[in-house]
Design a protein around this motif. Structure first.
Motif, PDB file in Angstrom:
ATOM      1  N   LEU A 179      -0.632 -10.343  -7.420  1.00 23.99           N
ATOM      2  CA  LEU A 179      -0.535 -11.185  -7.928  1.00 23.99           C
ATOM      3  C   LEU A 179       0.432 -12.120  -7.223  1.00 23.99           C
ATOM      4  O   LEU A 179       1.138 -12.340  -8.576  1.00 23.99           O
ATOM      5  N   THR A 180       0.133 -12.547  -6.207  1.00 25.74           N
ATOM      6  CA  THR A 180       0.831 -13.900  -6.137  1.00 25.74           C
ATOM      7  C   THR A 180       0.723 -14.716  -6.585  1.00 25.74           C
ATOM      8  O   THR A 180       1.812 -15.673  -6.352  1.00 25.74           O
ATOM      9  N   GLY A 181      -0.700 -15.364  -6.974  1.00 23.89           N
ATOM     10  CA  GLY A 181      -0.465 -16.190  -7.418  1.00 23.89           C
ATOM     11  C   GLY A 181       0.594 -17.015  -9.046  1.00 23.89           C
ATOM     12  O   GLY A 181       0.315 -16.259  -9.788  1.00 23.89           O
ATOM     13  N   LYS A 182       0.096 -18.070  -9.071  1.00 29.19           N
ATOM     14  CA  LYS A 182       1.019 -19.119  -9.747  1.00 29.19           C
ATOM     15  C   LYS A 182       0.611 -17.792 -11.321  1.00 29.19           C
ATOM     16  O   LYS A 182       1.885 -18.173 -12.845  1.00 29.19           O
ATOM     17  N   TRP A 183      -0.255 -18.356 -11.654  1.00 29.92           N
ATOM     18  CA  TRP A 183      -1.585 -18.539 -12.745  1.00 29.92           C
ATOM     19  C   TRP A 183      -1.991 -16.664 -12.766  1.00 29.92           C
ATOM     20  O   TRP A 183      -3.047 -16.668 -13.707  1.00 29.92           O
ATOM     21  N   SER A 184      -2.237 -16.255 -11.745  1.00 24.40           N
ATOM     22  CA  SER A 184      -2.632 -14.832 -11.717  1.00 24.40           C
ATOM     23  C   SER A 184      -2.683 -13.779 -13.375  1.00 24.40           C
ATOM     24  O   SER A 184      -3.785 -13.718 -13.691  1.00 24.40           O
ATOM     25  N   GLY A 223       1.039  -0.966   0.413  1.00 27.51           N
ATOM     26  CA  GLY A 223      -0.306   0.502   0.202  1.00 27.51           C
ATOM     27  C   GLY A 223       0.927   1.534  -0.048  1.00 27.51           C
ATOM     28  O   GLY A 223       0.456   2.288  -0.497  1.00 27.51           O
ATOM     29  N   LEU A 224       2.197   1.160  -0.449  1.00 23.80           N
ATOM     30  CA  LEU A 224       3.274   2.255   0.765  1.00 23.80           C
ATOM     31  C   LEU A 224       3.896   2.362  -0.843  1.00 23.80           C
ATOM     32  O   LEU A 224       4.682   3.172  -2.008  1.00 23.80           O
ATOM     33  N   CYS A 225       4.990   1.230  -1.358  1.00 26.55           N
ATOM     34  CA  CYS A 225       5.477   1.309  -2.747  1.00 26.55           C
ATOM     35  C   CYS A 225       4.806   0.244  -3.967  1.00 26.55           C
ATOM     36  O   CYS A 225       4.656  -0.397  -3.212  1.00 26.55           O
ATOM     37  N   PRO A 226       4.828   0.802  -4.655  1.00 29.65           N
ATOM     38  CA  PRO A 226       4.210  -0.043  -6.047  1.00 29.65           C
ATOM     39  C   PRO A 226       4.192  -1.433  -6.727  1.00 29.65           C
ATOM     40  O   PRO A 226       3.468  -1.927  -6.601  1.00 29.65           O
ATOM     41  N   TYR A 227       5.881  -1.345  -6.258  1.00 27.52           N
ATOM     42  CA  TYR A 227       6.694  -3.005  -6.586  1.00 27.52           C
ATOM     43  C   TYR A 227       5.978  -4.205  -5.932  1.00 27.52           C
ATOM     44  O   TYR A 227       5.126  -5.049  -6.087  1.00 27.52           O
ATOM     45  N   VAL A 228       5.659  -3.211  -4.337  1.00 25.58           N
ATOM     46  CA  VAL A 228       5.642  -4.359  -3.628  1.00 25.58           C
ATOM     47  C   VAL A 228       4.039  -4.048  -3.389  1.00 25.58           C
ATOM     48  O   VAL A 228       3.763  -6.197  -3.036  1.00 25.58           O
ATOM     49  N   LYS A 250     -10.837 -16.796  -6.746  1.00 24.59           N
ATOM     50  CA  LYS A 250     -11.044 -15.917  -5.659  1.00 24.59           C
ATOM     51  C   LYS A 250     -10.550 -14.938  -4.969  1.00 24.59           C
ATOM     52  O   LYS A 250     -10.918 -14.077  -4.599  1.00 24.59           O
ATOM     53  N   LYS A 251      -8.951 -15.303  -5.623  1.00 24.36           N
ATOM     54  CA  LYS A 251      -8.234 -14.508  -4.699  1.00 24.36           C
ATOM     55  C   LYS A 251      -8.536 -13.138  -5.359  1.00 24.36           C
ATOM     56  O   LYS A 251      -7.529 -11.894  -5.495  1.00 24.36           O
TER      57      LYS A 251
END
Length: 112
Positions: free
Chosen positions: A19-24, A8-13, A59-60
Motif C-alpha cells: 500500500l505504498t502509493g499516496k492514494w492507494s 512476505g514474512l512480516c504482516p506489517y512490512v 496499475k500498481k
C-alpha cells in the motif's frame, strides 16, 4: 549486521509495501461501492490528482492483486476497476481506519 527483507514474512512490512502509493487506500475505499470507470474515479479524487498519477496508482494496485481491471470489447472502449477477491478482504481494514480516522479528527478538533 545483515539486514533482513521482511516482505512476505512480516504482516506489517508486507502491508506497508503493498500500500505504498499516496492514494492507494483512498482508491480502494472508492472501489468498495463496486466497479467504477477511470473518469468517474478521477472525478472523485482530490484536485491535485493527475491523470498520470491515478493511472500509475491503478496499475500498481493491479500488479499487487488488490484490484482488477475489466476491459469491455466495445467502441468506444470501456474499462472499469473493481476490488479483487483479496482487495475485498481489505474492507474490514478500511472500516477500522475510518473509525480511527474519525476519532483522530475529533482529537484534533478538541485540541484547538
Amino acid at each position: 549486521m545483515e539486514k533482513k527483507n521482511l516482505f512476505g514474512l512480516c504482516p506489517y512490512v508486507t502491508s506497508q509495501k503493498v500500500l505504498t502509493g499516496k492514494w492507494s487506500m483512498y482508491i480502494m475505499y472508492l472501489l468498495t461501492d463496486g466497479p467504477i470507470r477511470f473518469n468517474e474515479l478521477q472525478r472523485k479524487m482530490p484536485e491535485e490528482m493527475t491523470h498520470t498519477t491515478l493511472s500509475r496508482q491503478l496499475k500498481k494496485l493491479e500488479e499487487e492483486g488488490l484490484i482488477e481491471r475489466i476491459e469491455y470489447q466495445q467502441i468506444p472502449p470501456k474499462v472499469e476497476y473493481k476490488l479483487s477477491d483479496i482487495g475485498e478482504k481489505f474492507r474490514k481494514v478500511l472500516k477500522e481506519l475510518e473509525i480511527w480516522g474519525n476519532e483522530y479528527i475529533q482529537y484534533l478538533n478538541d485540541k484547538e
